[in-house]
Design an enzyme around this catalytic site. Structure first.
Site, mmCIF file in Angstrom:
data_model
loop_
_atom_site.group_PDB
_atom_site.id
_atom_site.type_symbol
_atom_site.label_atom_id
_atom_site.label_comp_id
_atom_site.label_asym_id
_atom_site.label_seq_id
_atom_site.Cartn_x
_atom_site.Cartn_y
_atom_site.Cartn_z
ATOM 1 N N ARG A 1 0.846 -1.192 0.000
ATOM 2 C CA ARG A 1 0.000 0.000 0.000
ATOM 3 C C ARG A 1 0.875 1.234 0.000
ATOM 4 O O ARG A 1 1.782 1.358 0.817
ATOM 5 C CB ARG A 1 -0.857 0.052 1.279
ATOM 6 N N THR B 1 -1.610 7.399 -0.547
ATOM 7 C CA THR B 1 -2.870 7.211 -1.297
ATOM 8 C C THR B 1 -3.648 6.004 -0.791
ATOM 9 O O THR B 1 -4.837 5.863 -1.089
ATOM 10 C CB THR B 1 -2.581 6.973 -2.789
ATOM 11 N N ASP C 1 0.434 -3.066 12.340
ATOM 12 C CA ASP C 1 0.885 -3.448 10.997
ATOM 13 C C ASP C 1 1.298 -4.922 11.018
ATOM 14 O O ASP C 1 2.279 -5.300 11.648
ATOM 15 C CB ASP C 1 2.066 -2.571 10.572
ATOM 16 N N ASP D 1 4.881 -5.826 9.717
ATOM 17 C CA ASP D 1 5.934 -5.405 10.654
ATOM 18 C C ASP D 1 5.969 -6.300 11.885
ATOM 19 O O ASP D 1 7.039 -6.649 12.390
ATOM 20 C CB ASP D 1 5.707 -3.953 11.080
HETATM 21 O O1 LIG Z 1 -7.058 -3.394 2.581
HETATM 22 P P1 LIG Z 1 -5.888 -2.487 2.351
HETATM 23 O O2 LIG Z 1 -6.198 -1.052 2.666
HETATM 24 O O3 LIG Z 1 -5.298 -2.643 0.975
HETATM 25 O O4 LIG Z 1 -4.779 -2.869 3.424
HETATM 26 C C1 LIG Z 1 -4.408 -4.171 3.712
HETATM 27 C C2 LIG Z 1 -3.031 -4.449 3.222
HETATM 28 O O5 LIG Z 1 -2.075 -3.684 3.965
HETATM 29 C C3 LIG Z 1 -1.101 -4.550 4.524
HETATM 30 O O6 LIG Z 1 -0.014 -4.730 3.683
HETATM 31 P P2 LIG Z 1 1.144 -3.626 3.523
HETATM 32 O O7 LIG Z 1 0.859 -2.707 2.397
HETATM 33 O O8 LIG Z 1 1.425 -3.021 4.860
HETATM 34 O O9 LIG Z 1 2.368 -4.509 3.029
HETATM 35 P P3 LIG Z 1 3.258 -5.554 3.864
HETATM 36 O O10 LIG Z 1 2.473 -6.822 3.952
HETATM 37 O O11 LIG Z 1 4.472 -5.689 3.027
HETATM 38 O O12 LIG Z 1 3.542 -4.963 5.215
HETATM 39 C C4 LIG Z 1 -1.873 -5.841 4.710
HETATM 40 O O13 LIG Z 1 -1.054 -6.955 4.896
HETATM 41 C C5 LIG Z 1 -2.706 -5.900 3.459
HETATM 42 O O14 LIG Z 1 -2.033 -6.451 2.351
HETATM 43 O O1 LIG Z 2 -4.497 -2.125 10.298
HETATM 44 C C1 LIG Z 2 -3.850 -2.436 9.284
HETATM 45 C C2 LIG Z 2 -4.230 -2.003 8.000
HETATM 46 C C3 LIG Z 2 -3.503 -2.385 6.938
HETATM 47 N N1 LIG Z 2 -2.420 -3.171 7.114
HETATM 48 C C4 LIG Z 2 -2.040 -3.597 8.345
HETATM 49 O O2 LIG Z 2 -1.054 -4.324 8.473
HETATM 50 N N2 LIG Z 2 -2.761 -3.209 9.402
HETATM 51 MG MG LIG Z 3 2.507 -3.773 6.272
#
Ligand SMILES: O=P(O)(O)OC[C@H]1O[C@H](OP(=O)(O)OP(=O)(O)O)[C@H](O)[C@@H]1O
Ligand SMILES: O=c1cc[nH]c(=O)[nH]1
Ligand SMILES: [Mg+2]
Length: 211
Positions: free
Chosen positions: A104, A108, A200, A203
């Site tokens: 993400r 945005t 997160d 993380d």
């Molecule tokens: O429904 P959304 O608003 O799209 O958010 C959810 C997404 O955000 C997080 O990923 P992130 O972008 O943090 O990537 P990561 O898994 O690499 O931490 C999570 O694991 C989802 O993939």
């Molecule tokens: O709460 C949230 C939303 C998006 N992605 C995450 O990892 N946590």
């Molecule tokens: Mg993430």
């Protein structure tokens, strides 16, 4: 409209409590996510097709059922979806695993696809898209759309925690998809985080917290 199934088995609710707790360390968080994924795999495979086989017990022939082979593909959304793969493979060891890399954009909140690699027979399998978090729904929708664009038809979505906004977005864009959750939370905050959520997920799984 696809079904929304909240898997609220007591063991799942118990483990989710410690997954949410900010004091749970990375090792325990990873183990708990793995365990909940195993428990959810039981529920999400409830309607996979069976075929009849006869086996000889020590005393007679028994008419039995086995899960028909080569059924399932797991599609974790990188990174955080990786944390649920091993737990599901414990119950579905014949599943193949494809990967979709999405991140993400923090400003945005739109997902950017940076990687995709699917099993060669993905179009013949039930594909389970896995990601711990369904927040705005942008990432799940992008992953499902990517699969559909490649001819995949049988798709389910499995997440640990969703915001109502994310569920609604997936149901609107992909009304054919069943969604499986461990918990449905209250709302999103202004940064697109699920409240109360777990923070997160990526993380916390990989120990990359910036604090
Ligand atoms: O429904 P959304 O608003 O799209 O958010 C959810 C997404 O955000 C997080 O990923 P992130 O972008 O943090 O990537 P990561 O898994 O690499 O931490 C999570 O694991 C989802 O993939
Ligand atoms: O709460 C949230 C939303 C998006 N992605 C995450 O990892 N946590
Ligand atoms: Mg993430």
């Amino acid at each position: 409209m696809g079904r929304l199934i909240v898997c609220d088995h007591p063991l799942i609710q118990h483990k989710m409590t410690f997954i949410r707790d900010k004091n749970t360390n990375t090792k325990d968080f990873r183990e708990l996510v793995d365990e909940v994924a195993t428990l959810m795999a039981y529920e999400i495979t409830r309607d996979v097709p069976l075929v009849s086989v006869n086996v000889e017990t020590p005393v007679a022939v028994a008419e039995c059922k086995v899960v028909s082979g080569r059924m399932v593909g797991l599609i974790p959304i990188l990174r955080a979806g990786l944390g649920m793969v091993e737990g599901m493979l414990k119950l579905i060891p014949s599943a193949k695993v494809g990967h979709i890399g999405l991140a993400r954009n923090p400003e945005t909140l739109r997902p950017v696809e940076y990687y995709i690699n699917l099993p060669t027979d993905a179009t013949e399998r039930l594909l389970i898209v896995i990601d711990p978090m369904l927040a705005t729904g942008g990432s799940a929708n992008a992953a499902i759309e990517s699969l559909k664009n490649r001819g995949c038809k049988q798709i389910k979505l499995m997440c640990l925690i969703a915001a109502p906004e994310g569920v609604e977005a997936v149901q609107k864009a992909h009304p054919d998809i069943d969604i499986y959750l461990a918990a449905l939370d209250s709302r999103l905050d202004e940064h697109g985080y699920i409240i109360p959520g777990l923070g997160d997920a990526g993380d916390r799984l990989f120990g990359t917290m910036h604090n």
